[in-house]
Design an enzyme around this catalytic site. Structure first.
Site, short mmCIF file in Angstrom:
data_model
loop_
_atom_site.label_atom_id
_atom_site.label_comp_id
_atom_site.label_asym_id
_atom_site.label_seq_id
_atom_site.Cartn_x
_atom_site.Cartn_y
_atom_site.Cartn_z
N SER A 116 0.83 -1.20 0.00
CA SER A 116 0.00 0.00 0.00
C SER A 116 0.86 1.25 0.00
O SER A 116 1.97 1.26 0.55
CB SER A 116 -0.87 -0.02 1.26
OG SER A 116 -1.47 1.24 1.47
N TYR A 144 -2.01 -1.39 10.87
CA TYR A 144 -2.28 -1.94 9.53
C TYR A 144 -1.16 -1.55 8.57
O TYR A 144 -0.56 -2.40 7.90
CB TYR A 144 -3.64 -1.45 9.02
CG TYR A 144 -3.74 -1.46 7.52
CD1 TYR A 144 -3.96 -2.66 6.83
CD2 TYR A 144 -3.58 -0.29 6.76
CE1 TYR A 144 -4.02 -2.67 5.44
CE2 TYR A 144 -3.63 -0.30 5.39
CZ TYR A 144 -3.85 -1.50 4.73
OH TYR A 144 -3.89 -1.51 3.36
N LYS A 147 2.09 -3.75 6.52
CA LYS A 147 2.48 -3.69 5.09
C LYS A 147 3.98 -3.40 4.98
O LYS A 147 4.68 -4.00 4.18
CB LYS A 147 1.67 -2.62 4.35
CG LYS A 147 0.18 -2.92 4.23
CD LYS A 147 -0.08 -4.13 3.36
CE LYS A 147 -1.54 -4.51 3.27
NZ LYS A 147 -1.77 -5.82 2.63
C1 UD1 Z 1 -6.92 4.09 3.60
C2 UD1 Z 1 -5.55 3.70 4.06
C3 UD1 Z 1 -4.86 2.88 2.99
C4 UD1 Z 1 -5.71 1.71 2.65
C5 UD1 Z 1 -7.05 2.21 2.16
C6 UD1 Z 1 -7.98 1.06 1.80
C7 UD1 Z 1 -4.10 5.11 5.43
C8 UD1 Z 1 -3.46 6.44 5.58
N1 UD1 Z 1 -4.80 4.92 4.33
O1 UD1 Z 1 -6.76 5.01 2.52
O2 UD1 Z 1 -3.62 2.42 3.45
O3 UD1 Z 1 -5.06 0.97 1.64
O4 UD1 Z 1 -7.66 2.98 3.19
O5 UD1 Z 1 -8.49 0.44 2.92
O6 UD1 Z 1 -3.95 4.26 6.26
N2 UD1 Z 1 -13.30 10.38 3.25
C9 UD1 Z 1 -14.34 11.24 3.55
N3 UD1 Z 1 -15.48 10.71 4.06
C10 UD1 Z 1 -15.64 9.36 4.30
C11 UD1 Z 1 -14.57 8.49 3.98
C12 UD1 Z 1 -13.40 9.04 3.46
O7 UD1 Z 1 -14.24 12.44 3.36
O8 UD1 Z 1 -16.69 8.95 4.80
C13 UD1 Z 1 -12.06 10.93 2.66
C14 UD1 Z 1 -10.82 10.69 3.50
O9 UD1 Z 1 -10.63 11.71 4.42
C15 UD1 Z 1 -9.74 10.66 2.41
C16 UD1 Z 1 -10.46 10.10 1.19
O10 UD1 Z 1 -11.84 10.27 1.44
O11 UD1 Z 1 -9.34 11.96 2.12
C17 UD1 Z 1 -10.17 8.65 0.94
O12 UD1 Z 1 -10.41 7.93 2.14
P1 UD1 Z 1 -10.41 6.33 2.19
O13 UD1 Z 1 -11.26 5.82 1.09
O14 UD1 Z 1 -10.75 5.93 3.58
O15 UD1 Z 1 -8.92 5.93 1.82
P2 UD1 Z 1 -7.53 6.37 2.50
O16 UD1 Z 1 -7.71 6.88 3.87
O17 UD1 Z 1 -6.83 7.25 1.52
#
Ligand code: UD1
Length: 338
Positions: free
Chosen positions: A125, A150, A154
């Site tokens: 990742s 987590y 990795k």
């Molecule tokens: C996270 C993990 C990554 C993992 C991936 C898949 C970290 C830093 N990142 O990625 O390692 O491979 O999940 O499980 O550990 N967001 C919202 N509202 C929501 C959900 C998300 O605004 O309800 C935003 C988050 O703040 C972020 C973006 O959407 O900016 C993507 O979030 P998400 O899909 O959870 O992925 P990551 O956090 O990037």
């Protein structure tokens, strides 16, 4: 015909990879404990490819259960997806995460050594980079202290591969995924989040479907053009194809080192608002969302330099953001029907 053991092969990325492996001429054995997936996925894979993969329900963190697979089947290579993957949960249950994710990888590698199996592809990742100093980030950039257990698992599996491959008996490639979203064009397989989704895309599709009341955008005061976080979203089918290419590279002896690692993204960063806009445009569904607090542990922005994967693997992502968001919605609608 080469046989690949795909651990975690009924999961989101695993199932899409099984489809691509089969359509590229590989035979597949799936090993999965179904802790976060369903055996129905096997039927769907068969519907898509016309070939039924062998399926073994097994706890791969148990060394005896893991060894029994290698005693029964002849295996040429392994793609290791089996792992716990919820960032927040890993902070609450760190020991379980370390035990499960590290033990599974070790059991696979130990049995590879025992049986003389040479080729291993690891699901890694971009979380190994932490908060980048600049973007796009390339593989020469040092990894930083992980923000969660987590992410640390990795990093630790990559570190293990660095040393375990040094004797040359095992050759490995780790693929550092950016943010996989979307679903297969048939809408027969896709992401099946357990309970309330943590990740953005399933939260969006469930909100649009009325399962969740409202999406909260975590923070709109980040130092980015629209104030929301930026990620490199990649279509899961593009990502699945990268695994086939990595396995081919190992079988054909084109790898330059015993352990290699590649960024797997599109090379383009999109903000949370970009994703929402693309979703609303492609589906015609208006999304109910509000701005909320920043989420702890989120990096501000990260996107991939994909030149190493392009030059070395000859792989490049093809699908657009609109294809990603539309396919995710088709999958959500298909799930509601069944
Ligand atoms: C996270 C993990 C990554 C993992 C991936 C898949 C970290 C830093 N990142 O990625 O390692 O491979 O999940 O499980 O550990 N967001 C919202 N509202 C929501 C959900 C998300 O605004 O309800 C935003 C988050 O703040 C972020 C973006 O959407 O900016 C993507 O979030 P998400 O899909 O959870 O992925 P990551 O956090 O990037």
């Amino acid at each position: 015909m080469k046989t690949i053991l795909v651990t975690g092969g009924t999961g989101y990325i695993g199932s899409h990879t099984v489809v691509e492996l089969q359509t590229s001429g590989y035979d597949v054995i799936i090993a999965d404990n179904l802790s976060n997936s369903s055996a129905d996925v096997i039927d769907k894979i068969e519907q898509i490819t016309g070939k039924r993969p062998i399926f073994i329900k097994v706890d791969l963190s148990d060394s005896e259960q893991a060894a029994s697979i290698f005693d029964k089947y002849s295996i040429d290579g392994i793609i290791n997806f089996a792992a716990f993957k919820a960032v927040g949960e890993s902070c609450q249950k760190p020991i379980e995460y370390y035990r499960n994710n590290l033990q599974i990888a070790l059991n696979m590698l130990e049995n590879m050594k025992r049986k003389g199996i040479k080729y291993f592809v690891q699901s890694s990742s971009c979380t190994v980079y932490g908060e980048p100093d600049s973007n796009p980030i390339n593989e020469q950039c040092p990894t930083k202290f992980a923000v969660s257990p987590y992410g640390n698992t990795k990093q630790m599996v990559e570190d293990m591969l660095h040393f375990i491959t040094q004797s040359g008996e095992i050759k490995a490639i780790a693929l550092r995924y950016f943010n996989p979203i979307g679903a297969h064009s048939t809408a027969l397989i896709g992401e099946l989040p357990n309970g309330v989704p943590n990740n953005l895309m399933p939260y969006i599709t469930q909100t649009a479907a009325g399962i969740r009341k409202q999406l909260t955008v975590f923070g709109n005061d980040y130092p980015t053009p629209d104030g929301t976080c930026i990620r490199d979203y990649i279509h899961v089918v593009d990502l699945a194809k990268a695994h086939v290419v990595a396995m081919d590279r190992l079988f054909e002896g084109r790898n330059k080192k015993n352990f290699e690692y590649f960024n797997i993204g599109t090379g383009v960063g999109f903000s949370v608002l970009d994703i929402i806009k693309s979703f609303e445009k492609t589906t015609g569904v208006k999304l109910n969302y509000v701005f909320g607090q920043r989420r702890e542990g989120d990096v501000v922005q990260i996107w991939a330099d994909t030149s190493l994967a392009e030059n070395e693997l000859g792989w490049k992502a093809n699908m657009s953001l609109d294809q990603m968001t539309l396919s995710a919605w088709r999958w959500q609608q298909q799930m509601q029907k069944s």
